[in-house]
Design an enzyme around this catalytic site. Sequence first.
Site, mmCIF file in Angstrom:
data_model
loop_
_atom_site.group_PDB
_atom_site.id
_atom_site.type_symbol
_atom_site.label_atom_id
_atom_site.label_comp_id
_atom_site.label_asym_id
_atom_site.label_seq_id
_atom_site.Cartn_x
_atom_site.Cartn_y
_atom_site.Cartn_z
ATOM 1 N N GLU A 195 89.943 86.477 9.936
ATOM 2 C CA GLU A 195 91.269 86.113 10.433
ATOM 3 C C GLU A 195 91.185 84.852 11.302
ATOM 4 O OE1 GLU A 195 94.774 88.391 13.044
ATOM 5 O OE2 GLU A 195 92.747 89.223 12.918
ATOM 6 N N CYS B 113 94.070 92.104 9.260
ATOM 7 C CA CYS B 113 93.761 92.937 10.430
ATOM 8 C C CYS B 113 94.703 94.134 10.581
ATOM 9 C CB CYS B 113 93.751 92.062 11.695
ATOM 10 S SG CYS B 113 92.774 92.786 13.064
ATOM 11 N N LYS C 20 100.623 87.679 7.885
ATOM 12 C CA LYS C 20 100.396 88.959 8.565
ATOM 13 C C LYS C 20 101.741 89.599 8.882
ATOM 14 C CE LYS C 20 97.613 90.806 12.419
ATOM 15 N NZ LYS C 20 96.665 90.405 13.482
#
Length: 564
Positions: free
Chosen positions: A43, A146, A110
Amino acid sequence: MTIRIGAAQINSTVGDITGNKNKILDFLKRARGSQADIVSFPELALTGYPPEDLLLKTAFIKDNLKALRDLARQVKDIVAIVGFVDLKKGALYNAAAVLSGGRIQGICHKQLLPNYGVFDEKRYFTAGVEPVLFHLNGVTFGVSICEDIWFRTGPTNVLARMGTGLIFNINASPYHVGKITLREEAVRERIRESSLTVCYTNLVGGQDELVFDGQSFIMNREGVVVARALPFKEDLLMADIPVVTIKRGRRAPARSGTQVFLSAPSLPKSKDPIPETEVHSLGPAAEIYEALKLGLHDYVVKNGFKKTVIGLSGGIDSALVAVLAADALGSGNVTCVFMPSRYTSRESFEDAEELADNLSLEFLEVPIDDVYRSYIGTLGAHFRGLKEDITEENLQARIRGNLLMALSNKFGWLVLTTGNKSEMSVGYATLYGDMAGGFAVIKDVPKTVVYELSVYRNGLSAAIPERILTKEPTAELKPDQKDRDTLPPYEHLDPILRAYVEEDKEIDEIAGPPMTMEEIKRVLRMVDLSEYKRRQSPPGIKITPKAFGRDRRMPITNKYRGGR
């Protein structure tokens, strides 16, 4: 037929966009040499994590986007998944780019933005809404970032319903004790729900208070880890996944998403076997020790320091910091300064000198009695008629802090402070004294764990003299002083601090033997009244689920005392 996938577990540096890009290219070269089809990077690998308010700088965002375009042009015969910061219609996104064929093939944003503990992502980023599915010569895969894999409400299950059996989840997941177990449990839960294979790629390295431990893994649809990367080191993890285990059709209606068909070379029918490697899990003490070593090394090196200086007292805390520094930086980059006063015992000198000798550290002796007498003489007229108290004790600590800072200024050494979490919790530390310095290595390490780490390190090789491990803790700031004069035994104190500071328990949940309710109330009051000190302390490495600072943000001016 198999597909060879990889996780490039790299140590990015926040703000070093060019350096991070070049590191990505180096690992891509390695992945090509290993005949990988798809390789994923952590990330925000391009910017480093967390970039914090660098994200408010327009030039930073533009430089990151330019670097991504430059990188894409060099990714031709492999598929790379790279974390970066995307800009769309004035909004910033924590994003992953899928690169192949010399261009950016697709971008994922994300969707679940953490905003707790050390995370402030909603301050900077807009949440993504649309899942993206990628097709590579008959293989379908999805990408998530994540937090997206931690919850059922994230995009993982949506991607599975759209028809993928393979997810690349890229992460910058910071370390604390036991974190790897939590990660694996979260991924295994998503696998149970959707029968996926997951390539979990994590960042590695130190960034200010945070340490990223790596420990990337590939988990098959049975929830079995089939490959694991090294802890606390850069690594390139590879695994061959049978295509038949990740092929599937759309199972149920899913909200609309984007479909991207990648232009990439055909998958080779046969490849050289991946060399077998075995990664052993670390025990709790070894894991913490490696985290502290990495965090210390990267803070020193990434901030341009070469050498460090430590006030070595002959006690357990400074001994552990000295050993960590020697292991992380090399003995030639650590200077120890022993600063005796009239209250310093001969045993402390002998133990400090023996420790320095064991580690081949430079050892300086700088007595402070003359300076102390000068202070007392200067203040004598103002202190006349008053009894000696903690003021005179703190003067000694502040003299030592001043001397260390003078050496730091003169020689460019970074001062490593030696206070532990137990002391920082209850204010058993002196502002501008033992708290003075640039980096607080064991700031988040409870005193009982300090002993555990010291015993662990001595098990590797003789380093810390046995007497340091067995003598009763003392600051040696007045005759016959012991920590127990003002603090409960650490084996009683640390569980109370853990319950109050890390677990946010109320006093009635903490109360119980061997300490009385009044003793516990006194400890909690000491914690509350010491917030102003902690705000002025140097940054230190997080190793517990809740560290002071970014994790725990209490007001200094605060009259609330709960049930007390």
